[in-house]
Scaffold this active site. Structure first.
Site, PDB file in Angstrom:
ATOM      1  N   GLU A 145       0.992  -1.260   0.083  1.00 52.34           N
ATOM      2  CA  GLU A 145      -0.072  -0.229   0.100  1.00 52.34           C
ATOM      3  C   GLU A 145       0.849   1.147  -0.030  1.00 52.34           C
ATOM      4  O   GLU A 145       1.546   1.343   0.858  1.00 52.34           O
ATOM      5  CB  GLU A 145      -1.091   0.069   1.259  1.00 52.34           C
ATOM      6  N   LYS A 161      -8.547  -0.734   0.772  1.00 44.16           N
ATOM      7  CA  LYS A 161      -9.656  -1.160   1.774  1.00 44.16           C
ATOM      8  C   LYS A 161     -10.573  -2.195   1.035  1.00 44.16           C
ATOM      9  O   LYS A 161     -10.944  -1.987  -0.168  1.00 44.16           O
ATOM     10  CB  LYS A 161     -10.561   0.167   2.237  1.00 44.16           C
TER      11      LYS A 161
END
Length: 344
Positions: A145, A161
């Site tokens: 990420e 997410k």
């Protein structure tokens, strides 16, 4: 030393906790604890170098890992967050736990050797090492990420997410959660970017990673004139994807429910090239760190967590934390299959 993006950095020149240094000159390795501690290390010798072949790394036995929250405590925490959501205190909050195991040979433990193992067993786009033992920093990350990438005045974040074993496992809840965090990241960047420059060029793209898939979005903006690294970090840290929305309420709830500091997990880890005006900091997920100050002797730590919304099922969220940890702990312990039984 530090290792990121095909570069190996040596010849340590300076170490500071002042983010203003990142606006000066030189190539810096950066790690920021979730709790706010910042270490910036400037290196004089930075050159291309491949990740070496796995060398000597003796990790913990798979059954030696213990969790700061067991299954009962974690699922109770999920239910408590749902109560906060029902009361209107928060829309989403990330609940995490820290896994710890004693190092069987701490004097020989080298996080760069662990990075080499991770590069083969769990390759990741933001993998790297920062090894500064005299300053309490020994971090090996396999983060998927992006917290912030900077090219001149343009900054980009790619919040994750939504997690499943396959794309078919992703639920409506995962998409809703991603959109919530995109709004939060847009607002964070909007505090430090020029008016009207923040855009979302990608929303809820499905990205495959070893053993799982993620929903990933892209948020981009142009820093306003005069904005510094201190301004950028102040506006966006801790990363929104590992806190919740609203961020201030989520941080308060995290403080109530979690029983161990996150440290570099869920913080920021990466590099800044002040001379070229470029940078890449990852969110410190899928990240190991050595803690040589632990009572009882040096340990290896690793964090795992999940974003909790009203639609969360406590048992499913626990299983998500297991899924995120299993492969990585298997690599560190030398036995991927045995890592399924990590959480005691």
């Amino acid at each position: 030393m530090a290792r990121f993006g095909g570069l190996l950095a040596r010849d340590l020149r300076d170490v500071t906790s002042d983010p203003a240094a990142l606006d000066s000159s030189g190539w810096w390795a950066v790690t920021a604890d979730f709790e706010g501690g910042l270490v910036c290390a400037r290196f004089g010798d930075v050159r291309p170098a491949p990740v070496p072949a796995p060398g000597r790394w003796r990790g913990p036995a798979p059954r030696d890992w213990t969790s700061s929250l067991d299954r009962g405590a974690y699922t109770a925490g999920v239910r408590r967050i749902r109560e906060h959501i029902a009361a209107g205190d928060v829309y989403q909050a990330n609940l995490c736990r820290i896994l710890t195991a004693p190092l069987p040979d701490p004097d020989a433990a080298d996080v760069d050797a662990l990075t080499a193992l991770l590069a083969r067993g769990n390759p990741a786009p933001h993998a790297g090492t920062i090894r500064l033992p005299a300053h309490g920093v020994e971090v090996a990350t396999a983060s998927p990420e992006l917290y912030v990438r900077r090219t001149g005045r343009t900054v980009e974040s790619r919040p994750i997410k939504g997690t499943g074993r396959t794309a078919a496992d992703l639920l409506e809840k995962d998409h809703a959660e991603n959109v919530m965090i995109v709004d939060l990241v847009r607002n964070d960047l909007g505090r430090v970017c020029a008016s009207g420059s923040v855009t979302v060029p990608g929303l809820c793209a499905i990205e495959p990673h070893p053993g799982l898939v993620h929903l990933v979005s892209t948020v981009r903006g142009d820093l306003r004139a005069g904005a510094t690294w201190a301004d950028l970090l102040g506006a966006t840290f801790p990363p929104g994807s590992v806190t919740g929305a609203p961020k201030s309420s989520a941080l308060r709830i995290i403080g109530e429910l979690e029983t161990a500091p996150r440290g570099p997990y869920c913080g920021g880890v990466g590099w800044v090239d002040a001379d070229r005006g470029t940078a890449e900091l990852a969110v410190g997920i899928r990240t190991f760190w050595i803690d040589r100050t632990a009572a009882g002797g040096p340990v290896l730590r690793f964090g795992t967590g999940a974003g909790i919304t009203w639609g969360s099922d406590p048992s499913r969220e626990w299983e998500e934390t297991e899924l995120k940890a299993a492969r990585l702990l298997g690599v560190a312990s030398g036995d991927i299959a045995a890592s399924e039984g990590i959480s005691r």
